[in-house]
Design an enzyme around this catalytic site. Structure first.
Site, PDB file in Angstrom:
ATOM      1  N   THR A   6     -20.943   4.588  11.236  1.00  0.00           N
ATOM      2  CA  THR A   6     -19.887   6.257  11.497  1.00  0.00           C
ATOM      3  C   THR A   6     -20.033   7.399  11.149  1.00  0.00           C
ATOM      4  OG1 THR A   6     -17.645   6.518  10.656  1.00  0.00           O
ATOM      5  CG2 THR A   6     -18.812   6.114   9.393  1.00  0.00           C
ATOM      6  N   THR A  20     -10.853   4.895  27.427  1.00  0.00           N
ATOM      7  CA  THR A  20     -10.256   6.433  25.979  1.00  0.00           C
ATOM      8  C   THR A  20     -11.058   7.561  25.596  1.00  0.00           C
ATOM      9  OG1 THR A  20      -9.548   6.124  24.099  1.00  0.00           O
ATOM     10  CG2 THR A  20     -11.765   5.355  23.698  1.00  0.00           C
ATOM     11  N   HIS A  37     -22.133   2.879   5.713  1.00  0.00           N
ATOM     12  CA  HIS A  37     -22.184   3.127   4.114  1.00  0.00           C
ATOM     13  C   HIS A  37     -23.794   3.211   3.509  1.00  0.00           C
ATOM     14  CE1 HIS A  37     -18.170   2.713   3.201  1.00  0.00           C
ATOM     15  NE2 HIS A  37     -18.169   1.210   4.303  1.00  0.00           N
ATOM     16  N   SER A  63     -19.296  -2.311   1.706  1.00  0.00           N
ATOM     17  CA  SER A  63     -18.712  -1.036   0.712  1.00  0.00           C
ATOM     18  C   SER A  63     -17.420  -1.903  -0.040  1.00  0.00           C
ATOM     19  CB  SER A  63     -17.738  -0.901   1.678  1.00  0.00           C
ATOM     20  OG  SER A  63     -16.850  -1.741   2.740  1.00  0.00           O
ATOM     21  N   LYS A  93     -17.506   9.192   7.508  1.00  0.00           N
ATOM     22  CA  LYS A  93     -17.883   9.001   5.939  1.00  0.00           C
ATOM     23  C   LYS A  93     -18.308   9.798   4.990  1.00  0.00           C
ATOM     24  CE  LYS A  93     -16.098   4.651   6.265  1.00  0.00           C
ATOM     25  NZ  LYS A  93     -15.824   3.659   6.006  1.00  0.00           N
ATOM     26  N   ARG A 137       0.987  -1.101  -0.225  1.00  0.00           N
ATOM     27  CA  ARG A 137       0.411   0.252  -0.048  1.00  0.00           C
ATOM     28  C   ARG A 137       1.055   1.181  -0.262  1.00  0.00           C
ATOM     29  NH1 ARG A 137      -5.222  -1.852   2.558  1.00  0.00           N
ATOM     30  NH2 ARG A 137      -5.901  -3.388   2.204  1.00  0.00           N
TER      31      ARG A 137
HETATM   32  C1  LIG Z   1     -15.099   2.189   7.519  1.00  0.00           C
HETATM   33  C2  LIG Z   1     -16.118   0.952   8.042  1.00  0.00           C
HETATM   34  C3  LIG Z   1     -16.303   0.526   9.471  1.00  0.00           C
HETATM   35  C4  LIG Z   1     -15.467   1.949  10.240  1.00  0.00           C
HETATM   36  O1  LIG Z   1     -15.730   2.592  10.271  1.00  0.00           O
HETATM   37  P1  LIG Z   1     -14.808   4.041  10.867  1.00  0.00           P
HETATM   38  O2  LIG Z   1     -16.005   5.560  11.744  1.00  0.00           O
HETATM   39  O3  LIG Z   1     -13.950   4.877  10.068  1.00  0.00           O
HETATM   40  O4  LIG Z   1     -14.102   3.225  11.872  1.00  0.00           O
HETATM   41  C5  LIG Z   1     -17.131   0.013   9.511  1.00  0.00           C
HETATM   42  N1  LIG Z   1     -17.741  -1.102   9.163  1.00  0.00           N
HETATM   43  C6  LIG Z   1     -17.379  -0.876   7.208  1.00  0.00           C
HETATM   44  C7  LIG Z   1     -18.419  -1.395   6.925  1.00  0.00           C
HETATM   45  C8  LIG Z   1     -17.362   0.300   7.569  1.00  0.00           C
HETATM   46  O5  LIG Z   1     -16.760   0.234   5.856  1.00  0.00           O
END
Ligand SMILES: *Cc1c(COP(=O)(O)O)cnc(C)c1O
Length: 407
Positions: A244, A276, A216, A188, A247, A21
């Site tokens: 999330t 955390t 997504h 995704s 995104k 990568r």
């Molecule tokens: C990107 C992703 C995550 C993680 O989300 P982040 O906020 O980027 O850590 C979880 N599940 C799927 C299907 C994803 O594509």
């Protein structure tokens, strides 16, 4: 052998396979996205990003940026602690209320990322429900897989979106045994969408909890951006909706929305939540502004859909193979890691188009692809340029085309 030699030998394996990568150094410019400045050694060029998961350009939305500035000036940079030890700011409380409302649930819980939310929630539920069995879709995201693995609960994998297989596995278990059916709405990498309603029917019939990763889907589907489950009127049938803020919402962070008891349980037992530092308040405020905007307005969603349809139609006209799915994700299939890398390099170098190659282990070997995510911020001229460049490259590299008759 030194330690570094061991590391280098394994890195060489990746290089030999074309799976090493390399990250593109990009500087996004607020107000100009999808334009970004790409630096490579001494050279600098403007590129157009075609593979971002900031699907709607919310990362530069004036409401989001203003909310972040305001909260940064009000509260300073960081939260200053874990949620338990002085890290719960008013911005976190408001964001969790916004998320619970978005999904029509009693409560929501924030995490530092979507990855952590999946890992911590599945890990906690599956380890603490007595004798829990997790039924996991074969294409689930790494963060779900790691969470399930970490729980040490028994797990079975059902063939991707295969309802008959899921039912067979559920039917083999006593009704009383605690079970979690874990799956995603929009997958995704292939961009296909799960039969959510039928999965809920099976979960109900066999007494399982439903855990849906809408990463997504949130912001993009449903009248208020609640995800595919909202669009299909199914949010009330999902026990845990995970999403999330990084995104479509354009900021950062992850969350779950569920019943008050389940959320309190995860809040109280999940080490990945407890130990955390909380997200910076400015991030929470930015995410909340983004959610609030996308709840009110469907304009960006409609514009995105139109762009996606247009790019698909233009690729079809050229016979460039892509997975036909119902979502906003266009996987253009290359099927070879070296070629995929090469195409991505040429697009960047000669056309100023940035599309990261997607190779193993993100997707199975032989299904390497360019994953294109058209957004409302791409212009007609951007589409023209993208389609022209792909058409030229497909001709130059003698890549497979879909026979016109088969379209
Ligand atoms: C990107 C992703 C995550 C993680 O989300 P982040 O906020 O980027 O850590 C979880 N599940 C799927 C299907 C994803 O594509």
């Amino acid at each position: 052998m030194t330690y570094d030699e061991i590391f280098d030998a394994q890195l060489d394996t990746l290089r030999a396979e074309g799976n090493y990568r390399r990250f593109a150094d990009l500087e996004r410019r607020r107000g100009q996205f999808p334009r970004a400045l790409n630096r490579d050694g001494d050279s600098e060029r403007e590129v157009t990003v075609w593979c971002s998961n900031d699907y709607l350009g919310m990362g530069q939305h004036p409401d989001v940026v203003a909310a972040m500035h305001e909260t940064l000036d009000l509260s300073g940079a960081g939260a200053g602690g874990t949620r338990n030890i002085s890290g719960t700011t008013h911005a976190h409380v408001e964001l969790e209320a916004e998320l619970a409302d978005l999904h029509g649930k009693e409560a929501a819980l924030l995490f530092t990322s979507g990855y952590v939310s999946n890992w911590a929630t599945l890990g906690t539920l599956a380890s603490r429900l007595p004798d829990c069995l997790v039924l996991s879709d074969a294409l689930n995201h790494a963060s779900m897989i790691e969470g399930i693995r970490h729980s040490r609960a028994e797990r079975v994998i059902w063939r991707h979106n295969d309802l008959a297989h899921l039912e067979e596995l559920l039917a083999a278990q006593p009704f009383e045994r605690p079970k979690i059916v874990a799956f995603e709405s929009v997958y995704s990498m292939d961009g296909d969408i799960a039969p959510i309603e039928e999965i809920c029917d099976l979960a109900e019939k066999y007494g399982a909890l439903t855990y849906l990763d809408e990463v997504h889907g949130v912001g993009l589907y449903g009248p208020r951006g609640g995800g595919v489950a909202e669009e299909r009127g199914l949010m009330h049938r999902i026990d845990v909706i995970e999403g999330t803020l990084g995104k479509a919402f354009g900021v950062m962070g992850g969350y779950i929305a569920a019943s008050a008891s389940l959320v309190d349980f995860v809040r109280s037992y999940a080490s990945g939540f407890i130990f955390t530092t909380a997200l910076p308040p400015a991030i929470a405020a930015g995410a909340r502004a983004s959610i609030a905007h996308l709840k009110r307005s469907g304009a960006a969603r409609a514009a995105q859909r139109a762009r996606v349809a247009e790019v698909r139609a233009r690729l079809d006209a050229l016979g460039i193979p892509h997975i036909d799915n119902e979502s906003h994700i266009i996987p253009v299939m290359v099927g070879d890691p070296m070629k995929c890398r090469f195409l991505s390099d040429v697009l960047l170098r000669e056309h100023g188009i940035y599309i990261q190659p997607i190779n193993y282990p993100t997707v199975p070997k032989g299904t390497e692809r360019l994953r294109i995510t058209p957004s409302p911020v791409h212009t007609d001229a951007d589409v023209e340029k993208l389609v022209g460049a792909l058409g030229d490259l497909w001709a130059q590299c003698e890549l497979n085309r879909v026979p016109l008759a088969a379209q």
